[in-house]
Design a protein around this motif. Structure first.
Motif, PDB file in Angstrom:
ATOM      1  N   LEU A  46     -75.175   8.694 -26.068  1.00 41.04           N
ATOM      2  CA  LEU A  46     -76.621   8.614 -26.271  1.00 41.04           C
ATOM      3  C   LEU A  46     -77.302   9.976 -26.267  1.00 41.04           C
ATOM      4  CD1 LEU A  46     -77.367   5.505 -24.035  1.00 41.04           C
ATOM      5  CD2 LEU A  46     -77.289   5.574 -26.528  1.00 41.04           C
ATOM      6  N   THR A  47     -76.654  10.982 -25.702  1.00 38.54           N
ATOM      7  CA  THR A  47     -77.282  12.304 -25.659  1.00 38.54           C
ATOM      8  C   THR A  47     -76.694  13.291 -26.654  1.00 38.54           C
ATOM      9  OG1 THR A  47     -75.780  13.002 -23.868  1.00 38.54           O
ATOM     10  CG2 THR A  47     -77.919  12.062 -23.233  1.00 38.54           C
ATOM     11  N   GLU A  48     -75.545  12.985 -27.232  1.00 37.71           N
ATOM     12  CA  GLU A  48     -74.923  13.876 -28.211  1.00 37.71           C
ATOM     13  C   GLU A  48     -74.731  13.184 -29.571  1.00 37.71           C
ATOM     14  OE1 GLU A  48     -74.445  17.023 -27.762  1.00 37.71           O
ATOM     15  OE2 GLU A  48     -74.856  17.107 -25.604  1.00 37.71           O
ATOM     16  N   ASP A  49     -73.975  12.097 -29.568  1.00 42.15           N
ATOM     17  CA  ASP A  49     -73.648  11.438 -30.836  1.00 42.15           C
ATOM     18  C   ASP A  49     -74.879  10.861 -31.528  1.00 42.15           C
ATOM     19  OD1 ASP A  49     -70.876  11.945 -30.641  1.00 42.15           O
ATOM     20  OD2 ASP A  49     -70.607  10.212 -29.344  1.00 42.15           O
ATOM     21  N   VAL A  50     -75.701  10.145 -30.775  1.00 39.28           N
ATOM     22  CA  VAL A  50     -76.866   9.496 -31.379  1.00 39.28           C
ATOM     23  C   VAL A  50     -77.879  10.517 -31.897  1.00 39.28           C
ATOM     24  CG1 VAL A  50     -78.865   8.017 -30.916  1.00 39.28           C
ATOM     25  CG2 VAL A  50     -76.580   7.307 -30.165  1.00 39.28           C
ATOM     26  N   PRO A  51     -78.303  11.521 -31.101  1.00 39.98           N
ATOM     27  CA  PRO A  51     -79.232  12.515 -31.654  1.00 39.98           C
ATOM     28  C   PRO A  51     -78.676  13.263 -32.861  1.00 39.98           C
ATOM     29  CG  PRO A  51     -79.228  12.630 -29.264  1.00 39.98           C
ATOM     30  CD  PRO A  51     -78.098  11.718 -29.650  1.00 39.98           C
ATOM     31  N   SER A  52     -77.390  13.611 -32.841  1.00 39.67           N
ATOM     32  CA  SER A  52     -76.795  14.315 -33.978  1.00 39.67           C
ATOM     33  C   SER A  52     -76.830  13.449 -35.232  1.00 39.67           C
ATOM     34  CB  SER A  52     -75.345  14.715 -33.660  1.00 39.67           C
ATOM     35  OG  SER A  52     -75.296  15.655 -32.614  1.00 39.67           O
ATOM     36  N   TRP A  53     -76.527  12.169 -35.087  1.00 42.53           N
ATOM     37  CA  TRP A  53     -76.546  11.258 -36.229  1.00 42.53           C
ATOM     38  C   TRP A  53     -77.966  11.117 -36.778  1.00 42.53           C
ATOM     39  CZ3 TRP A  53     -78.875   6.618 -37.432  1.00 42.53           C
ATOM     40  CH2 TRP A  53     -78.362   5.927 -38.533  1.00 42.53           C
ATOM     41  N   ILE A  54     -78.935  10.990 -35.897  1.00 39.77           N
ATOM     42  CA  ILE A  54     -80.325  10.850 -36.350  1.00 39.77           C
ATOM     43  C   ILE A  54     -80.754  12.077 -37.148  1.00 39.77           C
ATOM     44  CG2 ILE A  54     -82.727  10.677 -35.591  1.00 39.77           C
ATOM     45  CD1 ILE A  54     -81.687   9.125 -33.128  1.00 39.77           C
ATOM     46  N   ARG A  55     -80.480  13.257 -36.616  1.00 40.30           N
ATOM     47  CA  ARG A  55     -80.898  14.482 -37.298  1.00 40.30           C
ATOM     48  C   ARG A  55     -80.172  14.669 -38.633  1.00 40.30           C
ATOM     49  NH1 ARG A  55     -80.786  16.574 -31.890  1.00 40.30           N
ATOM     50  NH2 ARG A  55     -78.639  17.268 -32.260  1.00 40.30           N
ATOM     51  N   SER A  56     -78.948  14.181 -38.739  1.00 43.86           N
ATOM     52  CA  SER A  56     -78.190  14.371 -39.975  1.00 43.86           C
ATOM     53  C   SER A  56     -78.552  13.354 -41.059  1.00 43.86           C
ATOM     54  CB  SER A  56     -76.688  14.300 -39.689  1.00 43.86           C
ATOM     55  OG  SER A  56     -76.312  12.991 -39.266  1.00 43.86           O
ATOM     56  N   HIS A  57     -79.202  12.252 -40.682  1.00 47.79           N
ATOM     57  CA  HIS A  57     -79.510  11.207 -41.656  1.00 47.79           C
ATOM     58  C   HIS A  57     -81.003  11.075 -41.969  1.00 47.79           C
ATOM     59  CE1 HIS A  57     -75.389  10.010 -40.671  1.00 47.79           C
ATOM     60  NE2 HIS A  57     -75.389   9.305 -41.781  1.00 47.79           N
TER      61      HIS A  57
ATOM     62  N   ALA B 102     -75.833   0.625 -26.300  1.00 47.78           N
ATOM     63  CA  ALA B 102     -75.501   1.282 -25.035  1.00 47.78           C
ATOM     64  C   ALA B 102     -74.567   0.429 -24.189  1.00 47.78           C
ATOM     65  CB  ALA B 102     -76.779   1.583 -24.240  1.00 47.78           C
ATOM     66  N   LEU B 103     -73.962  -0.605 -24.810  1.00 50.21           N
ATOM     67  CA  LEU B 103     -73.098  -1.525 -24.079  1.00 50.21           C
ATOM     68  C   LEU B 103     -71.667  -1.550 -24.610  1.00 50.21           C
ATOM     69  CD1 LEU B 103     -75.524  -4.575 -23.752  1.00 50.21           C
ATOM     70  CD2 LEU B 103     -74.945  -2.923 -21.971  1.00 50.21           C
ATOM     71  N   GLY B 104     -71.508  -1.656 -25.910  1.00 52.21           N
ATOM     72  CA  GLY B 104     -70.188  -1.799 -26.500  1.00 52.21           C
ATOM     73  C   GLY B 104     -69.882  -3.221 -26.922  1.00 52.21           C
ATOM     74  N   SER B 105     -70.378  -4.190 -26.156  1.00 51.26           N
ATOM     75  CA  SER B 105     -70.286  -5.605 -26.502  1.00 51.26           C
ATOM     76  C   SER B 105     -71.362  -6.332 -25.716  1.00 51.26           C
ATOM     77  CB  SER B 105     -68.895  -6.178 -26.181  1.00 51.26           C
ATOM     78  OG  SER B 105     -68.646  -6.150 -24.791  1.00 51.26           O
TER      79      SER B 105
ATOM     80  N   GLY C 231     -66.472   4.056 -19.902  1.00 50.52           N
ATOM     81  CA  GLY C 231     -66.874   4.539 -21.220  1.00 50.52           C
ATOM     82  C   GLY C 231     -67.831   5.714 -21.114  1.00 50.52           C
ATOM     83  N   ASN C 232     -67.877   6.532 -22.146  1.00 53.60           N
ATOM     84  CA  ASN C 232     -68.727   7.731 -22.141  1.00 53.60           C
ATOM     85  C   ASN C 232     -70.049   7.445 -22.839  1.00 53.60           C
ATOM     86  OD1 ASN C 232     -66.708   9.255 -20.834  1.00 53.60           O
ATOM     87  ND2 ASN C 232     -65.724   9.694 -22.794  1.00 53.60           N
ATOM     88  N   VAL C 233     -70.844   6.576 -22.221  1.00 53.14           N
ATOM     89  CA  VAL C 233     -72.099   6.158 -22.834  1.00 53.14           C
ATOM     90  C   VAL C 233     -73.142   7.268 -22.782  1.00 53.14           C
ATOM     91  CG1 VAL C 233     -73.898   4.399 -22.860  1.00 53.14           C
ATOM     92  CG2 VAL C 233     -71.581   3.789 -22.176  1.00 53.14           C
ATOM     93  N   GLU C 234     -73.172   8.026 -21.692  1.00 49.24           N
ATOM     94  CA  GLU C 234     -74.142   9.115 -21.591  1.00 49.24           C
ATOM     95  C   GLU C 234     -73.939  10.128 -22.715  1.00 49.24           C
ATOM     96  OE1 GLU C 234     -74.638  12.954 -18.826  1.00 49.24           O
ATOM     97  OE2 GLU C 234     -74.837  11.072 -17.702  1.00 49.24           O
ATOM     98  N   THR C 235     -72.714  10.529 -22.949  1.00 44.44           N
ATOM     99  CA  THR C 235     -72.443  11.471 -24.042  1.00 44.44           C
ATOM    100  C   THR C 235     -72.792  10.858 -25.388  1.00 44.44           C
ATOM    101  OG1 THR C 235     -70.692  12.573 -22.794  1.00 44.44           O
ATOM    102  CG2 THR C 235     -70.637  12.815 -25.185  1.00 44.44           C
TER     103      THR C 235
ATOM    104  N   SER D  80     -68.097  11.320 -27.927  1.00 44.27           N
ATOM    105  CA  SER D  80     -67.914  10.479 -26.743  1.00 44.27           C
ATOM    106  C   SER D  80     -66.678   9.595 -26.817  1.00 44.27           C
ATOM    107  CB  SER D  80     -69.145   9.585 -26.565  1.00 44.27           C
ATOM    108  OG  SER D  80     -69.258   8.680 -27.660  1.00 44.27           O
ATOM    109  N   GLY D  81     -66.274   9.223 -28.032  1.00 44.88           N
ATOM    110  CA  GLY D  81     -65.214   8.234 -28.175  1.00 44.88           C
ATOM    111  C   GLY D  81     -65.673   6.822 -27.882  1.00 44.88           C
ATOM    112  N   PHE D  82     -66.974   6.632 -27.693  1.00 40.79           N
ATOM    113  CA  PHE D  82     -67.512   5.317 -27.354  1.00 40.79           C
ATOM    114  C   PHE D  82     -67.537   4.440 -28.598  1.00 40.79           C
ATOM    115  CE2 PHE D  82     -71.300   2.510 -26.601  1.00 40.79           C
ATOM    116  CZ  PHE D  82     -70.756   1.783 -25.558  1.00 40.79           C
ATOM    117  N   SER D  83     -67.034   3.226 -28.475  1.00 43.76           N
ATOM    118  CA  SER D  83     -66.989   2.284 -29.590  1.00 43.76           C
ATOM    119  C   SER D  83     -68.250   1.435 -29.560  1.00 43.76           C
ATOM    120  CB  SER D  83     -65.742   1.403 -29.490  1.00 43.76           C
ATOM    121  OG  SER D  83     -65.707   0.472 -30.553  1.00 43.76           O
ATOM    122  N   ALA D  84     -69.202   1.763 -30.432  1.00 46.70           N
ATOM    123  CA  ALA D  84     -70.517   1.137 -30.408  1.00 46.70           C
ATOM    124  C   ALA D  84     -70.696   0.186 -31.583  1.00 46.70           C
ATOM    125  CB  ALA D  84     -71.604   2.203 -30.445  1.00 46.70           C
ATOM    126  N   ARG D  85     -71.511  -0.820 -31.369  1.00 47.08           N
ATOM    127  CA  ARG D  85     -71.918  -1.703 -32.453  1.00 47.08           C
ATOM    128  C   ARG D  85     -72.958  -1.003 -33.321  1.00 47.08           C
ATOM    129  NH1 ARG D  85     -73.673  -6.460 -28.511  1.00 47.08           N
ATOM    130  NH2 ARG D  85     -74.295  -4.586 -27.357  1.00 47.08           N
TER     131      ARG D  85
END
Length: 435
Positions: free
Chosen positions: A277-288, A255-258, A271-275, A187-192
């Protein structure tokens, strides 16, 4: 004994003591100002009301950091605190240092009482520890968690995990929390950094391969909000004690950025928040973590902005989330009004907004495999009607909808108990326990 850091800020003795002290402080300041300084005392009180009113108008109509307006109760308590500070200034000239010190302490008491009262309206910070932003007592590091257990109990098709899980020899009394960044690789989203709750069954000698619950904050907000206001770790610990250590693995991503940002939980100019939460976050969860890969056993939920976000993700990406928890969400993503939202997020392209707006999607598509769990305060005059419109749209689109309407407004007095009420149905839906 309970640590003072874990004393409640919303119920029990501490708020009462602070409230009484604040009232006594205000009475003392008014008494001192009344002794020859009545005119300046009235000026101080009037200025406090004027500043509070002007500040509320500026926030609601100029700054507009969030869609809903500041409640009158909040402005009233702000005026109370400002009046205490102003009266302390009035009492300063011509008095000795002892009386000046008492005036300062009285003003501090009114300011503290004002802040605690405002917190009580929302329930944002449940304890002293939460208000100070201190490390949770049950926090561990991601590195402390084994990526793969020697023995894991996996779910069996068409049976709840509880049916095949047996309490192991070692089972922690409570779960653990950890915080870690989730990169926005796609997504390129900069998340906390996100927060994660690991139930006792995940930390046992035999590990349960658990379903996942993604929880999102409101706006303004922090990834700690479900911990500070909702005490989600304690909620899940109580549930786990009743189910031999089983509870969902809970991930609380950004889901905000700040704190004050509002990217609308969409892929847009903001920002690409949908991507994320639906791609980056699930992939990270499954990998960790070892989690149930079945999409039917993943849920997403949130309060206010987070509830709206859960609805958006459910209708935009049912391949990722088919169980939704919407606590006091809105009927559509908004920056305050439709025109402002379309302009900021899509450069004025109304058709682009329509393609991602949940109610427009629900009017043309069906979601028979999706379940929506909805909670809204009985006294929530702003979000209650919107939630009812969402409920009707979801039912027309074929979703299974369950509804709770506890007493209260748009605050943690509704969202915390709302999660507790919905949790058994949610746990059954995502394959954890029998329905």
């Amino acid at each position: 004994m309970t640590s003072p850091l874990d004393w409640s800020l919303v119920r029990g003795g501490l708020p009462i003591v602070v409230g009484v002290t604040a009232a006594a402080g205000m009475a003392m300041l008014l008494y001192r100002a009344g002794r020859g300084r009545i005119r300046w005392g009235l000026v101080a009180c009037g200025s406090a009301v004027a500043l509070s009113t002007a500040g509320g108008w500026y926030v609601d109509n100029v700054w507009r950091p969030f869609p809903d307006h500041l409640p009158a109760e909040v402005l009233g308590w702000v005026a109370f605190g400002l009046a205490g500070a102003g009266l302390a200034v009035v009492c300063w000239p011509g008095t000795g240092w002892r009386l000046r010190g008492v005036a300062v302490l009285a003003a501090a008491a009114t300011l503290l009482g004002s802040g605690l009262a405002i917190n009580g309206l929302y329930g944002q910070y449940s304890t002293v520890r939460a208000a100070l932003g201190l490390r949770p007592a049950n926090k561990i590091r991601l590195e402390d968690v084994e990526p793969h257990a020697r023995h894991s109990v996996e779910p069996v098709p068409d049976r709840p995990l509880a049916a095949v899980w047996r309490r192991p020899a070692y089972l922690p009394a409570s779960g653990r929390l950890l915080s870690a960044p989730i990169p926005g690789e796609k997504s390129g989203f900069s998340a906390r950094p996100a927060w994660v709750y690991l139930p006792p069954a995940y930390l046992a000698t035999e590990r349960a391969v658990l379903p996942v619950l993604v929880l999102l904050s409101g706006q303004p907000g922090s990834t700690r909000d479900w911990l500070d206001g909702g005490q989600v770790d304690q909620v899940m610990d109580r549930f786990a004690r009743e189910h031999d250590g089983l509870a969902p693995l809970v991930v609380m991503p950004d889901a905000l950025g700040s704190t004050m940002a509002n990217p609308l939980c969409l892929d847009s100019r903001l920002g690409n928040v949908e991507t994320y939460l639906t791609e980056d976050v699930p992939s990270w969860i499954r990998s960790h973590f070892e989690v149930d890969p079945d999409v039917r056993h993943w849920a997403v939920g949130g309060f206010s902005y987070g509830g709206t976000c859960a609805l958006q993700l459910g209708v935009r990406r049912p391949d990722r989330y088919r169980t939704l928890l919407d606590l006091s969400g809105q009927s559509e993503p908004t920056l305050g009004d439709r025109a402002m939202t379309v302009s900021a997020a899509f450069g004025g392209d109304a058709a682009a907004f329509t393609r991602v707006n949940p109610l427009d999607i629900l009017a043309t598509q069906r979601f028979p495999t999706t379940t929506m769990l909805m909670v809204v305060g009985r006294d929530d005059g702003e979000y209650g009607p919107q939630q009812r419109a969402v409920r009707a749209a979801c039912e027309r689109a074929g979703m299974t909808v369950q509804w709770w309407e506890p007493p209260g407004g748009h605050n943690w007095q509704v969202w915390g108990p709302g999660l507790v009420a919905a949790l058994p149905q949610l746990a059954a839906r995502i394959g954890l326990i029998a329905g």
